[in-house]
Design a protein around this motif. Structure first.
Motif, PDB file in Angstrom:
ATOM      1  N   GLN A 319       0.826  -1.207   0.000  1.00 15.25           N
ATOM      2  CA  GLN A 319       0.000   0.000   0.000  1.00 15.25           C
ATOM      3  C   GLN A 319       0.864   1.262   0.000  1.00 15.25           C
ATOM      4  O   GLN A 319       0.547   2.246  -0.685  1.00 15.25           O
ATOM      5  N   ILE A 320       1.951   1.240   0.739  1.00 13.65           N
ATOM      6  CA  ILE A 320       2.876   2.384   0.746  1.00 13.65           C
ATOM      7  C   ILE A 320       3.419   2.625  -0.655  1.00 13.65           C
ATOM      8  O   ILE A 320       3.504   3.762  -1.131  1.00 13.65           O
ATOM      9  N   ILE A 321       3.783   1.553  -1.347  1.00 15.48           N
ATOM     10  CA  ILE A 321       4.328   1.675  -2.703  1.00 15.48           C
ATOM     11  C   ILE A 321       3.268   2.208  -3.657  1.00 15.48           C
ATOM     12  O   ILE A 321       3.547   3.085  -4.488  1.00 15.48           O
ATOM     13  N   VAL A 322       2.042   1.707  -3.556  1.00  9.87           N
ATOM     14  CA  VAL A 322       0.963   2.191  -4.422  1.00  9.87           C
ATOM     15  C   VAL A 322       0.665   3.660  -4.138  1.00  9.87           C
ATOM     16  O   VAL A 322       0.445   4.454  -5.061  1.00  9.87           O
ATOM     17  N   ASN A 323       0.674   4.039  -2.860  1.00  3.86           N
ATOM     18  CA  ASN A 323       0.431   5.448  -2.514  1.00  3.86           C
ATOM     19  C   ASN A 323       1.498   6.355  -3.118  1.00  3.86           C
ATOM     20  O   ASN A 323       1.191   7.418  -3.678  1.00  3.86           O
ATOM     21  N   ALA A 324       2.765   5.934  -2.992  1.00  2.16           N
ATOM     22  CA  ALA A 324       3.864   6.737  -3.547  1.00  2.16           C
ATOM     23  C   ALA A 324       3.769   6.786  -5.066  1.00  2.16           C
ATOM     24  O   ALA A 324       3.986   7.838  -5.685  1.00  2.16           O
ATOM     25  N   ALA A 325       3.454   5.647  -5.682  1.00  2.54           N
ATOM     26  CA  ALA A 325       3.328   5.614  -7.145  1.00  2.54           C
ATOM     27  C   ALA A 325       2.220   6.544  -7.612  1.00  2.54           C
ATOM     28  O   ALA A 325       2.372   7.256  -8.618  1.00  2.54           O
ATOM     29  N   THR A 326       1.106   6.560  -6.893  1.00  6.50           N
ATOM     30  CA  THR A 326       0.003   7.436  -7.251  1.00  6.50           C
ATOM     31  C   THR A 326       0.442   8.897  -7.205  1.00  6.50           C
ATOM     32  O   THR A 326       0.163   9.688  -8.119  1.00  6.50           O
ATOM     33  N   THR A 327       1.131   9.260  -6.133  1.00  3.13           N
ATOM     34  CA  THR A 327       1.633  10.628  -5.997  1.00  3.13           C
ATOM     35  C   THR A 327       2.543  11.003  -7.154  1.00  3.13           C
ATOM     36  O   THR A 327       2.410  12.073  -7.756  1.00  3.13           O
ATOM     37  N   LEU A 328       3.462  10.115  -7.494  1.00  2.00           N
ATOM     38  CA  LEU A 328       4.437  10.406  -8.538  1.00  2.00           C
ATOM     39  C   LEU A 328       3.812  10.436  -9.930  1.00  2.00           C
ATOM     40  O   LEU A 328       4.235  11.206 -10.789  1.00  2.00           O
ATOM     41  N   LEU A 329       2.800   9.602 -10.145  1.00  2.00           N
ATOM     42  CA  LEU A 329       2.163   9.538 -11.454  1.00  2.00           C
ATOM     43  C   LEU A 329       1.201  10.695 -11.693  1.00  2.00           C
ATOM     44  O   LEU A 329       0.977  11.099 -12.834  1.00  2.00           O
ATOM     45  N   GLU A 330       0.624  11.223 -10.619  1.00  2.57           N
ATOM     46  CA  GLU A 330      -0.367  12.283 -10.775  1.00  2.57           C
ATOM     47  C   GLU A 330       0.249  13.678 -10.798  1.00  2.57           C
ATOM     48  O   GLU A 330      -0.415  14.644 -11.163  1.00  2.57           O
ATOM     49  N   THR A 331       1.503  13.786 -10.401  1.00  2.00           N
ATOM     50  CA  THR A 331       2.162  15.084 -10.422  1.00  2.00           C
ATOM     51  C   THR A 331       2.944  15.269 -11.714  1.00  2.00           C
ATOM     52  O   THR A 331       3.306  14.299 -12.377  1.00  2.00           O
ATOM     53  N   THR A 332       3.181  16.507 -12.055  1.00  2.00           N
ATOM     54  CA  THR A 332       4.072  16.804 -13.182  1.00  2.00           C
ATOM     55  C   THR A 332       5.282  17.591 -12.697  1.00  2.00           C
ATOM     56  O   THR A 332       6.048  18.124 -13.503  1.00  2.00           O
ATOM     57  N   ALA A 333       5.453  17.621 -11.373  1.00  2.00           N
ATOM     58  CA  ALA A 333       6.553  18.376 -10.781  1.00  2.00           C
ATOM     59  C   ALA A 333       7.890  17.717 -11.103  1.00  2.00           C
ATOM     60  O   ALA A 333       7.982  16.495 -11.304  1.00  2.00           O
ATOM     61  N   VAL A 334       8.936  18.525 -11.127  1.00  2.00           N
ATOM     62  CA  VAL A 334      10.287  18.018 -11.342  1.00  2.00           C
ATOM     63  C   VAL A 334      10.709  17.180 -10.139  1.00  2.00           C
ATOM     64  O   VAL A 334      10.475  17.557  -8.987  1.00  2.00           O
ATOM     65  N   LEU A 335      11.350  16.032 -10.379  1.00  2.00           N
ATOM     66  CA  LEU A 335      11.727  15.124  -9.310  1.00  2.00           C
ATOM     67  C   LEU A 335      13.211  15.171  -8.998  1.00  2.00           C
ATOM     68  O   LEU A 335      13.725  14.299  -8.295  1.00  2.00           O
ATOM     69  N   THR A 336      13.905  16.146  -9.530  1.00  2.00           N
ATOM     70  CA  THR A 336      15.319  16.328  -9.178  1.00  2.00           C
ATOM     71  C   THR A 336      15.440  17.283  -7.994  1.00  2.00           C
ATOM     72  O   THR A 336      14.573  18.135  -7.771  1.00  2.00           O
ATOM     73  N   THR A 337      16.512  17.129  -7.229  1.00  2.00           N
ATOM     74  CA  THR A 337      16.740  17.983  -6.070  1.00  2.00           C
ATOM     75  C   THR A 337      17.092  19.405  -6.517  1.00  2.00           C
ATOM     76  O   THR A 337      17.988  19.579  -7.342  1.00  2.00           O
TER      77      THR A 337
END
Length: 341
Positions: A319-337
């Motif tokens: 469930q933690i992995i699915v929650n994180a995947a949902t967050t990452l898939l629904e955003t268009t924000a840059v994922l670099t630091t």
């Protein structure tokens, strides 16, 4: 700060001491394998996701555990790995995906994707290796990872997201990350990637004091002497990817996020799973793990069986992995630091 850095680096070394590290034909009938009953090692509350968002995708414990039972056989020989691919591709097609077989000199990867609604947003890859070591059914290592990827396939099959969702099942991880190394050599495969989630052992937990091991000489007190948390290891160049695993839900396992500086140059033992080849191609990737032999006595042993998987912890990890995947898939924000100013 100095104590935290020491703790971070030493724990990273500890986690990675684990050795997380045929042409494909039409699907054939899988051989009948003996089902091992799944037992709950200790009475633990079944995780519940209290997120009030009605769109939350909830994993199915029954689905996850059914995959473990179907994969309850050694996945080491050419024939065994063929049978594993048959099962994986059959399940993917059942959920509406179109798996592709990608051969490399010593093995075969499986890849599939579902396009997002925003082509400019890039893709998130979710992956796990499907092979096992010899003489082990590899329930935790890594049927648990395969089961989670298949559960992601089921949940996201008809769930639109901004980013494209890619799924991969790597071969020959146990032989030296060969499948993931072959994957990253395909420039077209990684050119659109914004982040990668790799699962390698996510189903074993222990709840007695001292069952979680750490190296001697820690300068500060370890976070826990129980193996009741999920570790997520990521590179410091992509902290937003790592931070997607922050878990405020008290009904799910605790998450220990571990940022690795300099792509593991100072801690080479953190490079022993399929996330590492992506780091060296400049692609952000995280390893999600239960810490393997630092917690489990069944690591790379014949005793790595479905009955030794903790149902509650495994379901919560998924469930933690699915929650994180949902967050990452629904955003268009840059994922670099962001660069320091």
């Amino acid at each position: 700060m100095k104590k935290w850095l020491w703790l971070m680096l030493v724990i990273l070394v500890a986690i990675a001491v684990m050795d997380i590290s045929g042409a494909f034909q039409q699907p054939e009938i899988l051989p009948i394998v003996e089902n091992t009953p799944i037992e709950k090692p200790q009475s633990q509350p079944e995780p519940q996701n209290n997120n009030t968002n009605t769109n939350t995708l909830l994993v199915s414990a029954d689905q996850l555990l059914a995959h473990l039972q179907k994969l309850n056989f050694q996945r080491f020989t050419t024939k065994e790995r063929f049978n594993t691919r048959t099962y994986i591709t059959t399940e993917l097609r059942k959920f509406g995906w179109k798996p592709q077989i990608e051969k490399f000199p010593t093995g075969v990867n499986i890849f599939t994707q579902r396009q997002g609604t925003d082509k400019a947003a890039g893709a998130i890859l979710i992956a796990a290796h499907y092979d096992s070591v010899e003489f082990s059914s590899g329930a935790d290592d890594n049927a648990t990872g395969v089961a989670v990827v298949l559960e992601v396939a089921r949940l996201f099959a008809d769930y639109p997201t901004s980013r494209t969702l890619q799924l991969a099942f790597f071969d020959k991880e146990e032989a030296g990350l060969l499948g993931s190394q072959a994957f990253v050599k395909q420039k077209a495969r990684i050119s659109n990637l914004r982040g990668v989630i790799v699962m390698d052992m996510v189903g074993y937990a222990c709840y007695t004091a001292g069952c979680q091991k750490y190296p001697t000489g820690l300068p500060v007190t370890p976070p826990s002497d129980k193996g009741d948390f999920l570790a997520v290891v990521g590179d410091m160049e992509h902290l937003p990817l790592l931070n997607a695993f922050s878990n405020p839900n008290q009904n799910l396992p605790a998450v220990l996020t571990l940022p690795v500086p300099f792509k593991g140059v100072l801690t080479p033992d953190t490079l022993r799973s399929d996330h590492a080849p992506f780091w060296y191609q400049g692609v952000g990737a995280v390893l999600v793990t239960d810490t393997a032999n630092l917690r489990s006595p069944n690591y790379h042993q014949p005793s790595d069986l479905p009955k030794n998987i903790d149902r509650s912890f495994f379901t919560g990890s998924a469930q933690i992995i699915v929650n994180a995947a949902t967050t990452l898939l629904e955003t268009t924000a840059v994922l670099t630091t962001p660069s320091a100013t």
